[in-house]
Design a protein around this motif. Sequence first.
Motif, PDB file in Angstrom:
ATOM      1  N   VAL A 263       0.817  -1.202   0.000  1.00  0.00           N
ATOM      2  CA  VAL A 263       0.000   0.000   0.000  1.00  0.00           C
ATOM      3  C   VAL A 263       0.861   1.267   0.000  1.00  0.00           C
ATOM      4  N   VAL A 264       2.147   1.141   0.382  1.00  0.00           N
ATOM      5  CA  VAL A 264       3.032   2.310   0.419  1.00  0.00           C
ATOM      6  C   VAL A 264       3.927   2.301  -0.820  1.00  0.00           C
ATOM      7  N   LYS A 265       5.047   1.588  -0.790  1.00  0.00           N
ATOM      8  CA  LYS A 265       5.916   1.566  -1.971  1.00  0.00           C
ATOM      9  C   LYS A 265       5.175   1.000  -3.183  1.00  0.00           C
ATOM     10  N   GLY A 266       4.223   0.115  -2.952  1.00  0.00           N
ATOM     11  CA  GLY A 266       3.458  -0.459  -4.052  1.00  0.00           C
ATOM     12  C   GLY A 266       2.297   0.392  -4.513  1.00  0.00           C
ATOM     13  N   ALA A 267       2.087   1.551  -3.904  1.00  0.00           N
ATOM     14  CA  ALA A 267       0.955   2.403  -4.297  1.00  0.00           C
ATOM     15  C   ALA A 267       1.209   3.848  -3.867  1.00  0.00           C
ATOM     16  N   SER A 268       0.700   4.233  -2.689  1.00  0.00           N
ATOM     17  CA  SER A 268       0.642   5.642  -2.306  1.00  0.00           C
ATOM     18  C   SER A 268       2.001   6.264  -2.022  1.00  0.00           C
ATOM     19  N   GLY A 269       2.893   5.530  -1.371  1.00  0.00           N
ATOM     20  CA  GLY A 269       4.217   6.076  -1.111  1.00  0.00           C
ATOM     21  C   GLY A 269       4.962   6.373  -2.395  1.00  0.00           C
ATOM     22  N   GLN A 270       4.885   5.455  -3.338  1.00  0.00           N
ATOM     23  CA  GLN A 270       5.546   5.676  -4.624  1.00  0.00           C
ATOM     24  C   GLN A 270       4.892   6.830  -5.379  1.00  0.00           C
ATOM     25  N   ALA A 271       3.578   7.013  -5.204  1.00  0.00           N
ATOM     26  CA  ALA A 271       2.898   8.147  -5.828  1.00  0.00           C
ATOM     27  C   ALA A 271       3.420   9.469  -5.268  1.00  0.00           C
ATOM     28  N   ILE A 272       3.660   9.524  -3.949  1.00  0.00           N
ATOM     29  CA  ILE A 272       4.250  10.718  -3.344  1.00  0.00           C
ATOM     30  C   ILE A 272       5.678  10.922  -3.861  1.00  0.00           C
ATOM     31  N   GLN A 273       6.417   9.836  -3.978  1.00  0.00           N
ATOM     32  CA  GLN A 273       7.779   9.900  -4.524  1.00  0.00           C
ATOM     33  C   GLN A 273       7.748  10.450  -5.950  1.00  0.00           C
ATOM     34  N   ASN A 274       6.773  10.012  -6.742  1.00  0.00           N
ATOM     35  CA  ASN A 274       6.616  10.536  -8.095  1.00  0.00           C
ATOM     36  C   ASN A 274       6.285  12.023  -8.089  1.00  0.00           C
ATOM     37  N   MET A 275       5.421  12.438  -7.173  1.00  0.00           N
ATOM     38  CA  MET A 275       5.101  13.859  -7.052  1.00  0.00           C
ATOM     39  C   MET A 275       6.349  14.662  -6.716  1.00  0.00           C
ATOM     40  N   ASN A 276       7.183  14.141  -5.819  1.00  0.00           N
ATOM     41  CA  ASN A 276       8.415  14.839  -5.464  1.00  0.00           C
ATOM     42  C   ASN A 276       9.327  15.007  -6.670  1.00  0.00           C
ATOM     43  N   LEU A 277       9.451  13.966  -7.478  1.00  0.00           N
ATOM     44  CA  LEU A 277      10.257  14.059  -8.697  1.00  0.00           C
ATOM     45  C   LEU A 277       9.677  15.087  -9.662  1.00  0.00           C
ATOM     46  N   LEU A 278       8.361  15.064  -9.790  1.00  0.00           N
ATOM     47  CA  LEU A 278       7.669  15.969 -10.704  1.00  0.00           C
ATOM     48  C   LEU A 278       7.903  17.430 -10.326  1.00  0.00           C
ATOM     49  N   CYS A 279       8.012  17.683  -9.025  1.00  0.00           N
ATOM     50  CA  CYS A 279       8.145  19.058  -8.537  1.00  0.00           C
ATOM     51  C   CYS A 279       9.585  19.477  -8.278  1.00  0.00           C
ATOM     52  N   GLY A 280      10.523  18.556  -8.483  1.00  0.00           N
ATOM     53  CA  GLY A 280      11.918  18.888  -8.251  1.00  0.00           C
ATOM     54  C   GLY A 280      12.316  18.904  -6.797  1.00  0.00           C
ATOM     55  N   TRP A 281      11.529  18.236  -5.943  1.00  0.00           N
ATOM     56  CA  TRP A 281      11.849  18.160  -4.516  1.00  0.00           C
ATOM     57  C   TRP A 281      12.695  16.926  -4.239  1.00  0.00           C
ATOM     58  N   ASP A 282      13.323  16.905  -3.076  1.00  0.00           N
ATOM     59  CA  ASP A 282      14.011  15.699  -2.622  1.00  0.00           C
ATOM     60  C   ASP A 282      12.994  14.555  -2.576  1.00  0.00           C
ATOM     61  N   ILE A 283      13.362  13.415  -3.149  1.00  0.00           N
ATOM     62  CA  ILE A 283      12.379  12.330  -3.257  1.00  0.00           C
ATOM     63  C   ILE A 283      11.965  11.758  -1.917  1.00  0.00           C
ATOM     64  N   GLN A 284      12.716  12.055  -0.862  1.00  0.00           N
ATOM     65  CA  GLN A 284      12.366  11.535   0.457  1.00  0.00           C
ATOM     66  C   GLN A 284      11.372  12.425   1.205  1.00  0.00           C
ATOM     67  N   THR A 285      11.035  13.578   0.645  1.00  0.00           N
ATOM     68  CA  THR A 285      10.173  14.522   1.344  1.00  0.00           C
ATOM     69  C   THR A 285       8.814  13.891   1.656  1.00  0.00           C
ATOM     70  N   GLY A 286       8.458  13.901   2.923  1.00  0.00           N
ATOM     71  CA  GLY A 286       7.180  13.333   3.353  1.00  0.00           C
ATOM     72  C   GLY A 286       7.166  11.824   3.455  1.00  0.00           C
ATOM     73  N   LEU A 287       8.299  11.173   3.229  1.00  0.00           N
ATOM     74  CA  LEU A 287       8.345   9.715   3.161  1.00  0.00           C
ATOM     75  C   LEU A 287       9.384   9.107   4.092  1.00  0.00           C
ATOM     76  N   ASN A 288       9.765   9.812   5.118  1.00  0.00           N
ATOM     77  CA  ASN A 288      10.872   9.369   5.968  1.00  0.00           C
ATOM     78  C   ASN A 288      10.447   8.470   7.122  1.00  0.00           C
ATOM     79  N   GLN A 289       9.259   7.865   7.025  1.00  0.00           N
ATOM     80  CA  GLN A 289       8.784   7.019   8.114  1.00  0.00           C
ATOM     81  C   GLN A 289       9.651   5.770   8.260  1.00  0.00           C
TER      82      GLN A 289
END
Length: 347
Positions: free
Chosen positions: A316-342
């Motif tokens: 549900v995370v790396k296989g779905a929502s977490g990876q979606a957030i990671q994709n958003m970070n890439l799309l926006c030029g942010w550090d890919i770990q932003t919001g995902l450091n759990q």
Amino acid sequence: MYLHVGIIGANGYSGIELIRHIQQHPNVTLNLIVSNSTSGKLITELYPHLQNIYEEQLQTLDVESIADQVDLLFFATPSRVSKDWIPAFMEKGIKCIDLSGDFRLKSAADYQKWYKAEHTNGAYLQEAAYGLCEVFAEDIAQSKLIANPGCYPTAALLALIPMVEQKLVSTNSIIIDGKSGASGAGRNPSLATHFGEINENVKAYKLGQHQHIPEIEQVLSEVNGEPVQVTFSTHLIPMTRGILCTIYLDLLEEKTTADILSVYENYYEGAPFVRVRPEGTWPATKEVYGSNFCDIGVLVDERTGKLTVVSVIDNVVKGASGQAIQNMNLLCGWDIQTGLNQIPVYP
């Protein structure tokens, strides 16, 4: 840069995980949540654990009103839904990340064969970037439509691509044995995921028919430069979260486990969410629970010349929502770990 986002299909497991991660993201505001089937309800009626954290009302899917409120939309809908809605939002300049399978395959004919529905927006299949962040980061960063990978393909492809891309293994005999927890089937009740059916039980399903087969083969063929076919078997196991893929490969030349580990460590250097295990250790699903990590372990059986790769993720995370957030970070030029450091939840 600050982003206003919305979630279409916020009432499902992937949707609720998106809410959890967005609430921890410093650069994003969640402007709206949408679900036609539960429109008008507060999200806390469906998920009481959000009380005093996020208590907004679910809205109805309407292009005109939604487009004015967001910069980006996550589609956490079942397959065969987003293909009919995403083009309308993209025409209004809204970027979209689709967690379903509607834009992963490049061929409309393949989509119809495996998803049992016609794809009427075939041009967008070519436009979508495949959102496997560790491999296609450059394409993702330049795209306006991202097809988030499936859960099984995420675990399988991260384990396979270093070997296939560098042509270290035979592509004629790739065997992927996949096992998933029940949350992979979504929240809607069904006989297949009824407690009495899955408790103290392990069963194979969709053998030779799983819709993730063409997705895995498409990506492997791309990185290999030649067509690749795989044998992919899926199993439902009695736990809530997690995917474990055990993959069997024939090496093309003599290698040791240390040699193969070196390949993986070099390939994923600078990829913080892929953790390669030391020699003699193999990952377990509990060790990535609730996190965006993919853990990989390898073994070369010098007696048989075969390579075994074990890959685990939280579906549900790396296989779905977490990876979606990671994709958003890439799309926006942010550090890919932003919001995902759990840190993974253990035990």
